[in-house]
Design an enzyme around this catalytic site. Structure first.
Site, PDB file in Angstrom:
ATOM      1  N   ARG A 160     -10.809  -0.399   2.171  1.00  0.00           N
ATOM      2  CA  ARG A 160     -12.274  -0.465   2.240  1.00  0.00           C
ATOM      3  C   ARG A 160     -12.884  -0.654   0.856  1.00  0.00           C
ATOM      4  NH1 ARG A 160     -12.584   5.360   5.071  1.00  0.00           N
ATOM      5  NH2 ARG A 160     -10.573   4.589   5.818  1.00  0.00           N
ATOM      6  N   LYS A 193       1.621   8.037   0.320  1.00  0.00           N
ATOM      7  CA  LYS A 193       2.002   8.101   1.729  1.00  0.00           C
ATOM      8  C   LYS A 193       3.337   8.824   1.879  1.00  0.00           C
ATOM      9  CE  LYS A 193      -0.132   3.802   3.410  1.00  0.00           C
ATOM     10  NZ  LYS A 193      -1.046   4.371   4.413  1.00  0.00           N
ATOM     11  N   ASP A 229       0.851  -1.188   0.000  1.00  0.00           N
ATOM     12  CA  ASP A 229       0.000   0.000   0.000  1.00  0.00           C
ATOM     13  C   ASP A 229       0.887   1.238   0.000  1.00  0.00           C
ATOM     14  OD1 ASP A 229      -1.926   1.925   0.243  1.00  0.00           O
ATOM     15  OD2 ASP A 229      -2.437   1.452   2.338  1.00  0.00           O
ATOM     16  N   ASP A 250       0.361  -4.707   4.886  1.00  0.00           N
ATOM     17  CA  ASP A 250      -1.055  -4.412   4.617  1.00  0.00           C
ATOM     18  C   ASP A 250      -1.811  -5.637   4.075  1.00  0.00           C
ATOM     19  OD1 ASP A 250      -2.892  -2.418   5.076  1.00  0.00           O
ATOM     20  OD2 ASP A 250      -2.780  -1.582   3.046  1.00  0.00           O
TER      21      ASP A 250
HETATM   22  N1  BES Z   1      -3.147   0.381   5.270  1.00  0.00           N
HETATM   23  C1  BES Z   1      -3.534   1.634   5.778  1.00  0.00           C
HETATM   24  C2  BES Z   1      -3.805   1.626   7.280  1.00  0.00           C
HETATM   25  C3  BES Z   1      -2.643   1.340   8.194  1.00  0.00           C
HETATM   26  C4  BES Z   1      -1.953   2.359   8.797  1.00  0.00           C
HETATM   27  C5  BES Z   1      -2.303   0.036   8.481  1.00  0.00           C
HETATM   28  C6  BES Z   1      -0.904   2.070   9.671  1.00  0.00           C
HETATM   29  C7  BES Z   1      -1.256  -0.255   9.325  1.00  0.00           C
HETATM   30  C8  BES Z   1      -0.560   0.766   9.933  1.00  0.00           C
HETATM   31  C9  BES Z   1      -4.805   2.116   5.092  1.00  0.00           C
HETATM   32  O1  BES Z   1      -4.994   1.708   3.790  1.00  0.00           O
HETATM   33  C10 BES Z   1      -4.744   3.610   5.081  1.00  0.00           C
HETATM   34  O2  BES Z   1      -3.862   4.142   4.502  1.00  0.00           O
HETATM   35  N2  BES Z   1      -5.708   4.244   5.753  1.00  0.00           N
HETATM   36  C11 BES Z   1      -5.755   5.657   5.836  1.00  0.00           C
HETATM   37  C12 BES Z   1      -7.188   6.092   5.695  1.00  0.00           C
HETATM   38  C13 BES Z   1      -7.359   7.575   5.517  1.00  0.00           C
HETATM   39  C14 BES Z   1      -6.832   7.994   4.176  1.00  0.00           C
HETATM   40  C15 BES Z   1      -8.821   7.903   5.626  1.00  0.00           C
HETATM   41  C16 BES Z   1      -5.203   6.071   7.201  1.00  0.00           C
HETATM   42  O3  BES Z   1      -5.403   5.339   8.184  1.00  0.00           O
HETATM   43  O4  BES Z   1      -4.547   7.087   7.284  1.00  0.00           O
HETATM   44 ZN    ZN Z   2      -4.062  -0.118   3.267  1.00  0.00          ZN
HETATM   45 ZN    ZN Z   3      -4.007   2.986   2.374  1.00  0.00          ZN
END
Ligand code: BES
Ligand code: ZN
Ligand code: ZN
Length: 464
Positions: free
Chosen positions: A314, A240, A233, A251
């Protein structure tokens, strides 16, 4: 490692498990006192002259055993271990075996010098003559499945992409007599899983949707387990920051937990029909990336405005959840596991899984199962106000909420949109973003992948 309660001849070290209350009764009490050993949780005291290792515990036997195994596992002269304990109930022996296998775990796939583990046998010496063989067998199976999950999560994104996950699933299915169906790009298109496909589009690796099933005769219950399998991811165009991108090979932890759970249920021959579904996808950037502003039509027909391509888990799960409910029309429970949000980690910390859903009793039941299995998990409660924050002017819903707060819950509420009304009370969402991958040792867990979700969900399935 062979674990037995039958006396072994050549013992290289004796581990003595003790708590603060029993410390006075130990043979070496005076010496231990001088060394200020208090037998608190995870305390170790090595007496080289007599070749004994005293191991303290208070409420987490597995963790103490794991800690002591990490201490002895690389010592060359230690092949056979004797563990002396005053505990002799099935539950305690179970925790000892779990701790031994989980603590002994080493991941050296990417080391040029491999780590040698010299431990061959563990002889558990208990006060009674009780038969612990079934307990040892069961604990061994569940611990090995957890380590199996850890091994896959720890693989680099260059070694483990959707096709590789599918291959691992196929091999597991062949070895363990599971049914296995893998959907490739064309079939995924045919199933109209457009939200999943959008996430996958910029990757050089095609996505896969994996379906494994364990179908015993006269099954008591039917349960669907769905895993988020983002083999990487990067965040996509909503890229990111570098510090947040590292560790995103993890992930795929939800998917790997599903594989570990399927391994366990087949080896334990649990009398429940269990279907594991995995959405295996890589979220990358490129000229054909999906974009913030895109509107996707999910498999269930709902339209989604993408406002952040990093909220991709999601989108993948939306389609896999709908696919699972289409493939298996009648079931008792549907449980998804996902490293879904950083917000869940902010909320409950690194070590705890967030349990979400609409069914109060079911959430509490999972909490109990987690505790019993040695995992941390806590219910997080939805409310109608947070549900409104996913509303969208352009499409039916938005893939991110309009508030900065409650991100674990709003992600869970997004998934809820893809659970059919008649299944709402059968559904649980487990956000394992915290515990799935932690970059230090904690309890029975090593640096890196923990196998979070495996022990807890297997415990849940066994409790049905
Ligand atoms: N895979 C990430 C979530 C994550 C963060 C997993 C840290 C493990 C450790 C997910 O896909 C993500 O990036 N979520 C975002 C959502 C936001 C953009 C609404 C997040 O948590 O920042
Ligand atoms: Zn993710
Ligand atoms: Zn993500």
């Amino acid at each position: 490692m062979n674990i037995t309660t039958i006396k072994l001849e050549n013992i290289d070290i004796e581990l003595i498990l003790t708590n603060a209350n029993d410390l006075e009764k130990t043979f070496d009490f005076e010496l231990l006192k001088k060394l200020s050993f208090k037998a608190e949780q995870d305390d170790l005291c090595f007496l080289p002259e007599s070749n004994k290792l005293y191991v303290g515990y208070s409420d987490d036997i597995s963790s103490s055993i794991a800690t002591s195994f990490r201490f002895v596992s690389t010592k060359e002269y230690i092949n056979n271990i004797k563990l002396t304990t005053s505990l002799d109930d099935q539950e305690s022996i179970y925790q000892i075996v779990i701790g031994a296998f989980l603590g002994n775990y080493k991941f050296d796939k990417y080391k040029s010098k491999k780590i040698d583990i010299h431990i061959k046998s563990l002889y558990i010496s208990t006060p009674s003559e009780k038969d612990f063989s079934e307990t040892i067998k069961k604990a061994t199976t569940i611990a090995n499945s957890t380590n199996f999950t850890r091994d896959i999560v720890n693989m680099t994104p260059d070694d483990c992409y959707p096709k590789v996950l599918a291959k691992i699933a196929t091999t597991l299915a062949n070895e363990n007599n599971l049914e296995c169906n893998i959907l490739k790009q064309k079939q995924i298109e045919k199933e109209k899983m457009n939200a999943l496909l959008a996430v996958a589009r910029a990757s050089r690796h095609d996505p896969r949707v994996i379906h494994l099933s364990h179908k015993p005769k006269n099954a008591k219950r039917k349960v669907l387990i769905i895993g988020k399998g983002l083999t990487y991811d990067s965040g996509g165009l909503s890229l990111k920051p570098s510090d947040f991108m590292t560790t995103m090979k993890s992930d795929k932890s939800g998917a790997c937990a599903v594989l570990g759970i399927m391994k366990s249920v087949s080896e334990l021959n649990i009398d429940i029909e269990v279907h594991g579904f995995i959405g295996a996808v890589e979220n990358m950037i490129g000229g054909d990336s999906f974009k913030p502003d895109d509107v996707l039509v999910a498999k269930n027909g709902k339209t989604i405005e993408v406002r952040n391509t990093d909220a991709e888990g999601r989108l993948v799960l939306a389609d896999v959840l709908d696919f699972a409910q289409q493939e298996i029309s009648e079931f008792d429970y549907i449980i998804d596991l996902a490293t879904l949000t950083g917000a869940c980690v902010v909320g409950v910390g690194n070590y705890t899984t967030g349990i979400m859903g609409h069914n109060e009793n079911l959430k509490n039941k999972m909490k109990e199962c987690a505790k019993k299995s040695g995992e941390f998990a806590t219910p997080l409660d939805f409310n109608r106000f947070l549900a409104k924050t996913l509303k969208n002017e352009v499409a039916d819903i938005c893939n991110i909420s309009n508030t900065r707060y409650g991100g674990a819950l709003t992600a869970g509420l997004f998934l809820s949109e893809f659970i059919k009304d008649e299944n709402k009370d059968k559904w649980l969402h487990l956000d394992i973003a915290g515990p799935a991958y932690v970059e230090h040792i904690w309890g029975v867990n090593p640096h890196g992948a923990s196998g979070a979700g495996v022990r807890m969900v297997v415990e849940f399935l066994e409790s049905l």
